[in-house]
Motif scaffolding. Structure first.
Motif, PDB file in Angstrom:
ATOM      1  N   LYS A   1       0.825  -1.203   0.000  1.00 18.66           N
ATOM      2  CA  LYS A   1       0.000   0.000   0.000  1.00 18.66           C
ATOM      3  C   LYS A   1       0.866   1.262   0.000  1.00 18.66           C
ATOM      4  CE  LYS A   1      -3.895   2.138   2.400  1.00 18.66           C
ATOM      5  NZ  LYS A   1      -4.851   2.013   3.533  1.00 18.66           N
ATOM      6  N   ASN A   2       1.919   1.277   0.823  1.00 17.98           N
ATOM      7  CA  ASN A   2       2.815   2.431   0.857  1.00 17.98           C
ATOM      8  C   ASN A   2       3.677   2.513  -0.398  1.00 17.98           C
ATOM      9  OD1 ASN A   2       1.926   3.429   3.317  1.00 17.98           O
ATOM     10  ND2 ASN A   2       3.367   2.203   4.500  1.00 17.98           N
ATOM     11  N   TYR A   3       4.033   1.347  -0.926  1.00 21.49           N
ATOM     12  CA  TYR A   3       4.791   1.333  -2.181  1.00 21.49           C
ATOM     13  C   TYR A   3       3.952   1.948  -3.302  1.00 21.49           C
ATOM     14  CZ  TYR A   3       8.113  -0.423  -5.680  1.00 21.49           C
ATOM     15  OH  TYR A   3       9.057  -0.523  -6.684  1.00 21.49           O
ATOM     16  N   TYR A   4       2.667   1.716  -3.257  1.00 19.97           N
ATOM     17  CA  TYR A   4       1.752   2.304  -4.253  1.00 19.97           C
ATOM     18  C   TYR A   4       1.817   3.830  -4.205  1.00 19.97           C
ATOM     19  CZ  TYR A   4      -2.472   2.266  -7.207  1.00 19.97           C
ATOM     20  OH  TYR A   4      -3.368   2.401  -8.244  1.00 19.97           O
ATOM     21  N   GLU A   5       1.856   4.383  -3.002  1.00 26.76           N
ATOM     22  CA  GLU A   5       1.939   5.835  -2.863  1.00 26.76           C
ATOM     23  C   GLU A   5       3.253   6.363  -3.417  1.00 26.76           C
ATOM     24  OE1 GLU A   5       1.430   9.226   0.659  1.00 26.76           O
ATOM     25  OE2 GLU A   5       0.713   7.171   0.978  1.00 26.76           O
ATOM     26  N   LEU A   6       4.324   5.632  -3.161  1.00 29.21           N
ATOM     27  CA  LEU A   6       5.627   6.012  -3.703  1.00 29.21           C
ATOM     28  C   LEU A   6       5.622   5.913  -5.229  1.00 29.21           C
ATOM     29  CD1 LEU A   6       8.629   6.721  -3.323  1.00 29.21           C
ATOM     30  CD2 LEU A   6       9.084   4.270  -3.025  1.00 29.21           C
ATOM     31  N   TYR A   7       4.999   4.885  -5.735  1.00 34.35           N
ATOM     32  CA  TYR A   7       4.894   4.695  -7.187  1.00 34.35           C
ATOM     33  C   TYR A   7       4.162   5.868  -7.838  1.00 34.35           C
ATOM     34  CZ  TYR A   7       2.944   3.009 -11.595  1.00 34.35           C
ATOM     35  OH  TYR A   7       2.565   2.897 -12.914  1.00 34.35           O
TER      36      TYR A   7
ATOM     37  N   ALA B   1      -5.489  -8.199   2.957  1.00 36.93           N
ATOM     38  CA  ALA B   1      -6.089  -6.873   2.806  1.00 36.93           C
ATOM     39  C   ALA B   1      -5.264  -6.015   1.849  1.00 36.93           C
ATOM     40  CB  ALA B   1      -6.218  -6.195   4.163  1.00 36.93           C
ATOM     41  N   GLU B   2      -3.931  -6.095   1.982  1.00 38.66           N
ATOM     42  CA  GLU B   2      -3.044  -5.353   1.086  1.00 38.66           C
ATOM     43  C   GLU B   2      -3.217  -5.843  -0.358  1.00 38.66           C
ATOM     44  OE1 GLU B   2      -1.066  -2.875   1.662  1.00 38.66           O
ATOM     45  OE2 GLU B   2      -0.398  -2.870   3.744  1.00 38.66           O
ATOM     46  N   ARG B   3      -3.294  -7.136  -0.522  1.00 41.26           N
ATOM     47  CA  ARG B   3      -3.475  -7.706  -1.863  1.00 41.26           C
ATOM     48  C   ARG B   3      -4.804  -7.260  -2.466  1.00 41.26           C
ATOM     49  NH1 ARG B   3      -3.745 -13.541  -2.465  1.00 41.26           N
ATOM     50  NH2 ARG B   3      -3.691 -13.002  -4.673  1.00 41.26           N
ATOM     51  N   ARG B   4      -5.826  -7.219  -1.643  1.00 35.34           N
ATOM     52  CA  ARG B   4      -7.135  -6.807  -2.143  1.00 35.34           C
ATOM     53  C   ARG B   4      -7.095  -5.358  -2.652  1.00 35.34           C
ATOM     54  NH1 ARG B   4     -11.737  -9.532  -1.489  1.00 35.34           N
ATOM     55  NH2 ARG B   4     -10.770 -10.880   0.085  1.00 35.34           N
ATOM     56  N   ASP B   5      -6.320  -4.529  -1.970  1.00 34.31           N
ATOM     57  CA  ASP B   5      -6.186  -3.128  -2.395  1.00 34.31           C
ATOM     58  C   ASP B   5      -5.520  -3.009  -3.764  1.00 34.31           C
ATOM     59  OD1 ASP B   5      -7.377  -2.166  -0.088  1.00 34.31           O
ATOM     60  OD2 ASP B   5      -5.483  -1.846   0.962  1.00 34.31           O
ATOM     61  N   LEU B   6      -4.714  -4.008  -4.128  1.00 30.56           N
ATOM     62  CA  LEU B   6      -3.946  -3.947  -5.376  1.00 30.56           C
ATOM     63  C   LEU B   6      -4.602  -4.698  -6.527  1.00 30.56           C
ATOM     64  CD1 LEU B   6      -0.335  -4.535  -3.971  1.00 30.56           C
ATOM     65  CD2 LEU B   6      -1.477  -2.362  -4.420  1.00 30.56           C
ATOM     66  N   ARG B   7      -5.792  -5.250  -6.305  1.00 31.17           N
ATOM     67  CA  ARG B   7      -6.393  -6.133  -7.309  1.00 31.17           C
ATOM     68  C   ARG B   7      -6.662  -5.426  -8.643  1.00 31.17           C
ATOM     69  NH1 ARG B   7     -10.222  -4.633  -3.638  1.00 31.17           N
ATOM     70  NH2 ARG B   7     -12.295  -4.004  -4.387  1.00 31.17           N
TER      71      ARG B   7
ATOM     72  N   LEU C   1       2.382 -12.457  -3.613  1.00 30.71           N
ATOM     73  CA  LEU C   1       2.395 -11.526  -2.484  1.00 30.71           C
ATOM     74  C   LEU C   1       1.889 -12.165  -1.197  1.00 30.71           C
ATOM     75  CD1 LEU C   1       1.188  -8.090  -3.915  1.00 30.71           C
ATOM     76  CD2 LEU C   1       3.343  -8.540  -2.759  1.00 30.71           C
ATOM     77  N   GLN C   2       1.064 -13.199  -1.320  1.00 31.20           N
ATOM     78  CA  GLN C   2       0.531 -13.840  -0.119  1.00 31.20           C
ATOM     79  C   GLN C   2       1.611 -14.562   0.677  1.00 31.20           C
ATOM     80  OE1 GLN C   2      -1.922 -17.396  -0.807  1.00 31.20           O
ATOM     81  NE2 GLN C   2      -1.232 -17.366  -2.939  1.00 31.20           N
ATOM     82  N   HIS C   3       2.739 -14.837   0.038  1.00 38.04           N
ATOM     83  CA  HIS C   3       3.818 -15.563   0.714  1.00 38.04           C
ATOM     84  C   HIS C   3       4.876 -14.627   1.298  1.00 38.04           C
ATOM     85  CE1 HIS C   3       2.026 -19.123  -0.931  1.00 38.04           C
ATOM     86  NE2 HIS C   3       2.246 -18.728  -2.173  1.00 38.04           N
ATOM     87  N   GLN C   4       4.659 -13.312   1.202  1.00 39.70           N
ATOM     88  CA  GLN C   4       5.597 -12.340   1.759  1.00 39.70           C
ATOM     89  C   GLN C   4       5.318 -12.149   3.256  1.00 39.70           C
ATOM     90  OE1 GLN C   4       7.871 -12.206  -0.923  1.00 39.70           O
ATOM     91  NE2 GLN C   4       8.089 -10.072  -0.357  1.00 39.70           N
ATOM     92  N   GLY C   5       6.354 -12.168   4.065  1.00 33.91           N
ATOM     93  CA  GLY C   5       6.179 -11.860   5.481  1.00 33.91           C
ATOM     94  C   GLY C   5       5.886 -13.074   6.342  1.00 33.91           C
ATOM     95  N   LEU C   6       5.449 -12.811   7.569  1.00 35.19           N
ATOM     96  CA  LEU C   6       5.235 -13.855   8.560  1.00 35.19           C
ATOM     97  C   LEU C   6       3.812 -14.387   8.487  1.00 35.19           C
ATOM     98  CD1 LEU C   6       6.998 -12.056  11.552  1.00 35.19           C
ATOM     99  CD2 LEU C   6       7.996 -13.725   9.965  1.00 35.19           C
ATOM    100  N   SER C   7       3.610 -15.614   8.961  1.00 32.16           N
ATOM    101  CA  SER C   7       2.302 -16.250   8.885  1.00 32.16           C
ATOM    102  C   SER C   7       1.259 -15.518   9.721  1.00 32.16           C
ATOM    103  CB  SER C   7       2.403 -17.716   9.339  1.00 32.16           C
ATOM    104  OG  SER C   7       2.914 -17.788  10.659  1.00 32.16           O
ATOM    105  N   ARG C   8       1.685 -14.879  10.821  1.00 29.07           N
ATOM    106  CA  ARG C   8       0.720 -14.177  11.670  1.00 29.07           C
ATOM    107  C   ARG C   8       0.157 -12.922  10.999  1.00 29.07           C
ATOM    108  NH1 ARG C   8       5.644 -12.833  14.486  1.00 29.07           N
ATOM    109  NH2 ARG C   8       6.131 -10.587  14.324  1.00 29.07           N
ATOM    110  N   ASP C   9       0.808 -12.471   9.926  1.00 28.42           N
ATOM    111  CA  ASP C   9       0.343 -11.276   9.219  1.00 28.42           C
ATOM    112  C   ASP C   9      -0.502 -11.623   7.993  1.00 28.42           C
ATOM    113  OD1 ASP C   9       1.719  -9.488  10.922  1.00 28.42           O
ATOM    114  OD2 ASP C   9       3.587  -9.915   9.856  1.00 28.42           O
TER     115      ASP C   9
END
Length: 352
Positions: free
Chosen positions: A61-67, A224-230, A210-218
């Motif tokens: 989401k923040n990368y989108y703003e930078l983009y 939610a982030e992926r949904r924003d980028l659909r 993108l679903q495999h980025q980061g920790l399982s608890r997140d």
């Protein structure tokens, strides 16, 4: 493994602010050089600005703003590139080759796409009969440029960086894709179809990853982030649907099977559900009616957690509404026939 999703909001806000400031400074320097006709120096500042997009520290989401900030800055460069080519100061083919020596791949590819799309634009917009207009006799190798950019973008496989890079490629070339049916260096409609389909497939793969980025608890936060980028991925379907001159037979035999194959094979619930909904909305009712068998077969192959009703109900509603409209049009046409026959008979007997 990336730990972007586990960073705090304060950390993310600071990282984003620092990057936006760097973009602002370099964009200012780039514009000043361009205004003083120092285009090569401007490209150097542009490359430094684009280095900010190499980050792996921001959430999507923040990368989108930078983009968006970098995208706005890059638009200033487009006019200067065209002017430099037209006036003979710099040939865009030479600049396209030159920026390939940029040290880092992300700035390099953004510069290539920026210059490449400006070069494509010189072929002129497609006219009503599919021909391209140009103010010069130069034949712009649109097909070669677009296919080269498409291939080079494979060099960025990081899910976030790659997704936005391909979205930039789609945004920058959308108005210059060839629509001609004749084979030649400027490309044709088949090239444009292949270009968009290939970009769609690769963007969807990156989006799913993108679903495999980061920790399982997140996981929920990532979803939610992926949904924003659909819509970045779905924009390719709108591009395909807006291409003029595509025969229905090509859609049935080539375009739709490739789209459905990617949707079914990605095996991701969010992607399958959204892309099928987007596909139903993007293409015409007439084409849906002609391909309802293919659509239903694909729907039956979706994952068990996909909400089938959110796909089928809008599809059935659109086909039913289309069938009703066609029936009404046919009834009106049939009702008009006796009146025309009556008028003709009256005319023959001299009564009118």
């Amino acid at each position: 493994m990336s730990h972007v999703f586990s960073s705090s909001r304060d950390e993310q806000a600071k990282l984003l602010d620092d990057s936006l400031q760097a973009v602002k400074v370099q964009a200012f320097q780039m514009k000043r050089c361009v205004d003083n006709e120092r285009l090569l120096d401007g490209l150097k500042h542009c490359s430094t600005m684009l280095n900010e997009l190499r980050t792996s520290s921001l959430t999507p989401k923040n990368y989108y703003e930078l983009y968006l900030a970098t995208f706005d800055a890059l638009q200033y460069l487009i006019g200067a590139l065209r002017a430099a080519h037209v006036t003979g100061r710099h040939h865009l083919a030479d600049l396209y080759e030159l920026v390939q020596y940029a040290g880092n791949i992300v700035p390099r590819l953004y510069l290539m796409i920026t210059i490449g799309s400006a070069y494509m634009s010189l072929a002129g917009p497609p006219s009503a009969d599919g021909a391209h207009g140009s103010d010069s006799d130069e034949a712009i190798p649109v097909r070669e440029v677009m296919m080269d950019m498409l291939e080079m973008t494979r060099g960025v496989q990081h899910p976030t960086r790659g997704l936005f890079l391909r979205y930039y490629l789609s945004q920058m070339t959308k108005d210059y894709l060839p629509l001609d049916g004749v084979d030649g260096p400027e490309g044709n409609l088949d090239d444009s179809t292949h270009f968009i389909l290939t970009n769609f497939v690769e963007m969807n793969k990156l989006w799913v990853r993108l679903q495999h980025q980061g920790l399982s608890r997140d996981k929920e936060r990532r979803e939610a982030e992926r949904r924003d980028l659909r819509t970045l991925v779905g924009s390719n379907l709108l591009r395909l649907a807006s291409l003029t001159g595509v025969p229905r037979a090509t859609y049935e035999s080539d375009i739709l099977p490739r789209l459905l194959n990617q949707v079914v094979s990605c095996r991701d619930t969010l992607a399958q559900e959204y892309l099928m909904e987007a596909l139903v909305q993007a293409f015409s009712d007439e084409w849906h009616l002609a391909t309802v068998g293919q659509l239903m077969e694909a729907i039956s192959g979706l994952g068990p957690k996909v909400s089938i009703k959110t796909i089928v109900i809008p599809l059935v509603d659109r086909i039913s509404a289309y069938a009703a409209r066609r029936r009404e049009e046919l009834e009106k046409a049939q009702a008009a026939e006796p009146e025309e026959l009556s008028d003709d008979a009256a005319s023959d007997t001299g009564l009118s």
